[in-house]
Scaffold this motif. Structure first.
Motif, PDB file in Angstrom:
ATOM      1  N   ILE A 156     -58.034  14.028   5.232  1.00  0.00           N
ATOM      2  CA  ILE A 156     -57.704  15.517   4.847  1.00  0.00           C
ATOM      3  C   ILE A 156     -57.398  16.237   6.093  1.00  0.00           C
ATOM      4  N   GLY A 157     -56.148  16.615   5.985  1.00  0.00           N
ATOM      5  CA  GLY A 157     -55.564  17.317   7.353  1.00  0.00           C
ATOM      6  C   GLY A 157     -54.876  16.357   8.286  1.00  0.00           C
ATOM      7  N   THR A 158     -53.504  16.298   7.928  1.00  0.00           N
ATOM      8  CA  THR A 158     -52.693  15.018   8.436  1.00  0.00           C
ATOM      9  C   THR A 158     -52.346  15.841   9.926  1.00  0.00           C
ATOM     10  N   GLY A 159     -52.206  17.107   9.936  1.00  0.00           N
ATOM     11  CA  GLY A 159     -51.762  17.840  11.279  1.00  0.00           C
ATOM     12  C   GLY A 159     -50.449  16.964  11.938  1.00  0.00           C
ATOM     13  N   SER A 160     -50.778  16.801  13.256  1.00  0.00           N
ATOM     14  CA  SER A 160     -49.703  15.898  13.841  1.00  0.00           C
ATOM     15  C   SER A 160     -49.330  14.652  13.358  1.00  0.00           C
ATOM     16  N   GLY A 161     -50.373  13.991  12.899  1.00  0.00           N
ATOM     17  CA  GLY A 161     -50.306  12.334  12.268  1.00  0.00           C
ATOM     18  C   GLY A 161     -50.963  11.812  13.536  1.00  0.00           C
TER      19      GLY A 161
ATOM     20  N   VAL B  47     -62.098  14.219   7.252  1.00  0.00           N
ATOM     21  CA  VAL B  47     -61.680  15.723   7.143  1.00  0.00           C
ATOM     22  C   VAL B  47     -61.832  16.052   8.288  1.00  0.00           C
ATOM     23  N   THR B  48     -60.432  16.642   8.936  1.00  0.00           N
ATOM     24  CA  THR B  48     -60.070  16.972  10.171  1.00  0.00           C
ATOM     25  C   THR B  48     -59.951  18.675  10.448  1.00  0.00           C
ATOM     26  N   ALA B  49     -60.804  19.177   9.203  1.00  0.00           N
ATOM     27  CA  ALA B  49     -60.789  20.794   9.500  1.00  0.00           C
ATOM     28  C   ALA B  49     -62.255  21.215   9.278  1.00  0.00           C
TER      29      ALA B  49
ATOM     30  N   GLY C 271     -50.634  19.033  -0.228  1.00  0.00           N
ATOM     31  CA  GLY C 271     -51.517  19.545  -1.206  1.00  0.00           C
ATOM     32  C   GLY C 271     -52.929  20.195  -0.568  1.00  0.00           C
ATOM     33  N   ASP C 272     -53.726  20.355  -1.601  1.00  0.00           N
ATOM     34  CA  ASP C 272     -55.235  20.722  -1.183  1.00  0.00           C
ATOM     35  C   ASP C 272     -55.924  19.526  -1.189  1.00  0.00           C
ATOM     36  N   GLY C 273     -56.199  19.275   0.112  1.00  0.00           N
ATOM     37  CA  GLY C 273     -57.225  17.982   0.161  1.00  0.00           C
ATOM     38  C   GLY C 273     -58.592  17.962  -0.089  1.00  0.00           C
ATOM     39  N   THR C 274     -59.057  19.177  -0.513  1.00  0.00           N
ATOM     40  CA  THR C 274     -60.451  19.580  -0.851  1.00  0.00           C
ATOM     41  C   THR C 274     -60.572  18.954  -2.195  1.00  0.00           C
TER      42      THR C 274
ATOM     43  N   GLY D 171     -50.306  27.484  13.297  1.00  0.00           N
ATOM     44  CA  GLY D 171     -51.584  27.870  13.876  1.00  0.00           C
ATOM     45  C   GLY D 171     -52.592  26.698  13.959  1.00  0.00           C
ATOM     46  N   GLN D 172     -51.901  25.458  13.987  1.00  0.00           N
ATOM     47  CA  GLN D 172     -52.952  24.093  13.524  1.00  0.00           C
ATOM     48  C   GLN D 172     -52.769  23.463  15.062  1.00  0.00           C
ATOM     49  N   THR D 173     -53.505  22.501  15.133  1.00  0.00           N
ATOM     50  CA  THR D 173     -53.870  21.826  16.462  1.00  0.00           C
ATOM     51  C   THR D 173     -53.785  20.274  16.292  1.00  0.00           C
ATOM     52  N   ILE D 174     -53.597  19.377  17.434  1.00  0.00           N
ATOM     53  CA  ILE D 174     -53.810  18.081  17.423  1.00  0.00           C
ATOM     54  C   ILE D 174     -55.151  17.962  18.220  1.00  0.00           C
TER      55      ILE D 174
ATOM     56  N   LEU E  53     -60.687  24.369   6.978  1.00  0.00           N
ATOM     57  CA  LEU E  53     -60.442  23.497   5.824  1.00  0.00           C
ATOM     58  C   LEU E  53     -60.226  24.604   4.788  1.00  0.00           C
ATOM     59  N   VAL E  54     -58.838  24.879   4.405  1.00  0.00           N
ATOM     60  CA  VAL E  54     -58.370  26.061   3.368  1.00  0.00           C
ATOM     61  C   VAL E  54     -58.066  25.434   2.098  1.00  0.00           C
ATOM     62  N   GLY E  55     -58.783  25.702   1.075  1.00  0.00           N
ATOM     63  CA  GLY E  55     -58.642  25.152  -0.098  1.00  0.00           C
ATOM     64  C   GLY E  55     -59.695  25.420  -1.019  1.00  0.00           C
TER      65      GLY E  55
ATOM     66  N   ILE F 163     -53.648  13.795   3.280  1.00  0.00           N
ATOM     67  CA  ILE F 163     -53.039  14.979   2.812  1.00  0.00           C
ATOM     68  C   ILE F 163     -52.979  16.123   3.690  1.00  0.00           C
ATOM     69  N   GLU F 164     -51.978  17.048   3.651  1.00  0.00           N
ATOM     70  CA  GLU F 164     -51.906  17.912   4.552  1.00  0.00           C
ATOM     71  C   GLU F 164     -51.243  19.106   3.832  1.00  0.00           C
ATOM     72  N   ARG F 165     -51.892  20.467   4.039  1.00  0.00           N
ATOM     73  CA  ARG F 165     -51.475  21.550   3.245  1.00  0.00           C
ATOM     74  C   ARG F 165     -50.061  22.177   3.554  1.00  0.00           C
TER      75      ARG F 165
HETATM   76  N1  SAM Z   1     -56.011  15.012  12.808  1.00  0.00           N
HETATM   77  C1  SAM Z   1     -55.078  15.800  13.122  1.00  0.00           C
HETATM   78  C2  SAM Z   1     -54.234  15.456  14.425  1.00  0.00           C
HETATM   79  O1  SAM Z   1     -54.813  14.423  15.116  1.00  0.00           O
HETATM   80  O2  SAM Z   1     -53.367  16.165  14.596  1.00  0.00           O
HETATM   81  C3  SAM Z   1     -55.535  17.429  13.444  1.00  0.00           C
HETATM   82  C4  SAM Z   1     -55.723  18.043  12.281  1.00  0.00           C
HETATM   83  S1  SAM Z   1     -55.969  19.838  12.489  1.00  0.00           S
HETATM   84  C5  SAM Z   1     -57.283  19.965  13.406  1.00  0.00           C
HETATM   85  C6  SAM Z   1     -56.483  20.167  10.538  1.00  0.00           C
HETATM   86  C7  SAM Z   1     -55.178  20.092   9.773  1.00  0.00           C
HETATM   87  O3  SAM Z   1     -56.234  20.087   8.438  1.00  0.00           O
HETATM   88  C8  SAM Z   1     -54.347  21.195   9.965  1.00  0.00           C
HETATM   89  O4  SAM Z   1     -52.997  20.420   9.827  1.00  0.00           O
HETATM   90  C9  SAM Z   1     -54.413  21.998   8.339  1.00  0.00           C
HETATM   91  O5  SAM Z   1     -53.171  22.532   8.082  1.00  0.00           O
HETATM   92  C10 SAM Z   1     -55.098  20.984   7.649  1.00  0.00           C
HETATM   93  N2  SAM Z   1     -55.909  21.512   6.450  1.00  0.00           N
HETATM   94  C11 SAM Z   1     -56.502  22.474   6.464  1.00  0.00           C
HETATM   95  N3  SAM Z   1     -57.224  22.649   5.189  1.00  0.00           N
HETATM   96  C12 SAM Z   1     -56.382  21.651   4.437  1.00  0.00           C
HETATM   97  C13 SAM Z   1     -56.603  21.177   3.092  1.00  0.00           C
HETATM   98  N4  SAM Z   1     -57.344  22.030   1.992  1.00  0.00           N
HETATM   99  N5  SAM Z   1     -55.863  20.408   2.572  1.00  0.00           N
HETATM  100  C14 SAM Z   1     -55.088  19.524   3.516  1.00  0.00           C
HETATM  101  N6  SAM Z   1     -55.280  19.887   4.838  1.00  0.00           N
HETATM  102  C15 SAM Z   1     -55.606  20.815   5.281  1.00  0.00           C
END
Ligand code: SAM
Length: 218
Positions: free
Chosen positions: A89-94, A154-156, A137-140, A62-65, A210-212, A110-112
Motif C-alpha cells: 500500500i503506497g507505491t510511491g516511487s516504485g 504499508v509504506t505510510a 485507489g485507496d489502499g486502506t 508531497g510524497q517521498t521515497i 496513510l490517507v483513506g 496500490i497508490e492514491r
Molecule cells: N515505498 C515508497 C517508495 O519506495 O518510494 C514510498 C512510499 S511513500 C513513503 C508513501 C506512499 O503512500 C505515497 O506515495 C502516498 O501517496 C501513498 N499513500 C498514502 N495513503 C495511501 C492510500 N490510502 N492508498 C494508497 N497509497 C497511499
C-alpha cells in the motif's frame, strides 16, 4: 555512460555496506536485491546525486521515497522466501515495489496519486519487471481480488490497522505497518495465527500519512 553506471554501482555497494548490513540487516536475499536495484532510476532528476544517501527524498505530490534502511528493515520483516503473493500500500516511487518483486512471486501495489502510480509503472516496466500490478485507489481497502496475501506492506503511517488488510492477510501471513500519530509512528508487524492476531513493535519511524477510509482523512 558506463562510467556513470559504475559510479552508481559503487555508491550502491557503499549504501548496502554502511546503511544496511552495518545496521543489522541479515537476510541475504534482501541484501542481494538492494545491490541489484538501481535506486537512482527511482529518484527525481535533481536528486540524482543523493540517490544513495541515508535519508528519504521527495518524489512529487508531497510524497517521498523512503530511506534505504527503512525499506530494507520493512522488507526483512516480511520474511519472504520467493513463492509469495504480496500487496504493497503506497507505491510511491516504485523502489520498494521493485525490491518486493525481486523477493516474491507476485506484487500487487496500490497508490492514491495517479501521477505517482504512472511514473512508477513506467520505471518498473523499463526495468523489465513482469510480476507487478499497480492500481490507483485507496489502499486502506486492500485489493480483494487477488487476496489472500502472504505479506502486506504499508509504506505510510496509519492511526490503526485497516480491517480490510487483516481480512486479506493469509493465515500465517505477515503485515508490516507504521502505526501511531500522523507524523511519528512505531513500525509494527502483525501476524495472523488462527483467529488470533499477534503484534510486534520493531522501532520508531516517521512516514507520510496513510490517507483513506481506514487511515487519516485529508
Ligand atoms: N515505498 C515508497 C517508495 O519506495 O518510494 C514510498 C512510499 S511513500 C513513503 C508513501 C506512499 O503512500 C505515497 O506515495 C502516498 O501517496 C501513498 N499513500 C498514502 N495513503 C495511501 C492510500 N490510502 N492508498 C494508497 N497509497 C497511499
Amino acid at each position: 555512460m558506463a562510467m556513470v553506471e559504475d559510479r552508481f554501482f559503487s555508491l550502491r555497494v557503499e549504501m548496502v555496506k554502511n546503511q544496511i548490513i552495518a545496521r543489522g540487516i541479515k537476510d541475504e536475499r534482501v541484501i542481494k536485491a538492494f545491490l541489484r536495484i538501481p535506486r537512482h532510476n527511482f529518484v527525481l532528476e535533481n536528486n540524482l546525486s543523493e540517490a544513495y544517501n541515508d535519508y528519504p527524498l521527495p518524489i512529487g505530490e508531497g510524497q517521498t521515497i523512503s530511506q534505504p534502511y527503512m525499506v530494507a528493515l520493512m522488507t526483512e520483516c516480511l520474511r519472504l522466501k520467493g513463492e509469495e503473493r504480496v500487496m504493497e500500500i503506497g507505491t510511491g516511487s516504485g523502489y520498494q515495489t521493485a525490491i518486493l518483486a525481486e523477493l516474491a512471486q507476485e506484487v500487487y501495489s496500490i497508490e492514491r496519486f495517479p501521477s505517482l502510480a504512472e511514473r512508477a509503472k513506467v520505471i518498473l516496466e523499463g526495468l523489465g519487471y513482469k510480476n507487478i500490478k499497480i492500481k490507483v485507489g485507496d489502499g486502506t481497502l486492500g485489493w480483494e481480488e487477488f487476496s489472500p496475501y502472504a505479506g502486506i506492506m504499508v509504506t505510510a503511517g496509519a492511526p490503526e490497522v485497516p480491517p480490510p488488510l487483516i481480512a486479506q492477510l493469509k493465515e500465517g501471513g505477515r503485515l508490516v505497518i507504521p502505526l501511531g500519530e500522523s507524523f511519528s509512528q512505531v513500525l509494527t508487524v502483525i501476524e495472523k495465527i488462527g483467529n488470533k492476531i499477534r503484534r510486534e513493535e520493531i522501532c520508531g519511524c516517521v512516514f507520510v500519512p496513510l490517507v483513506g477510509k481506514y487511515g487519516w482523512h485529508s
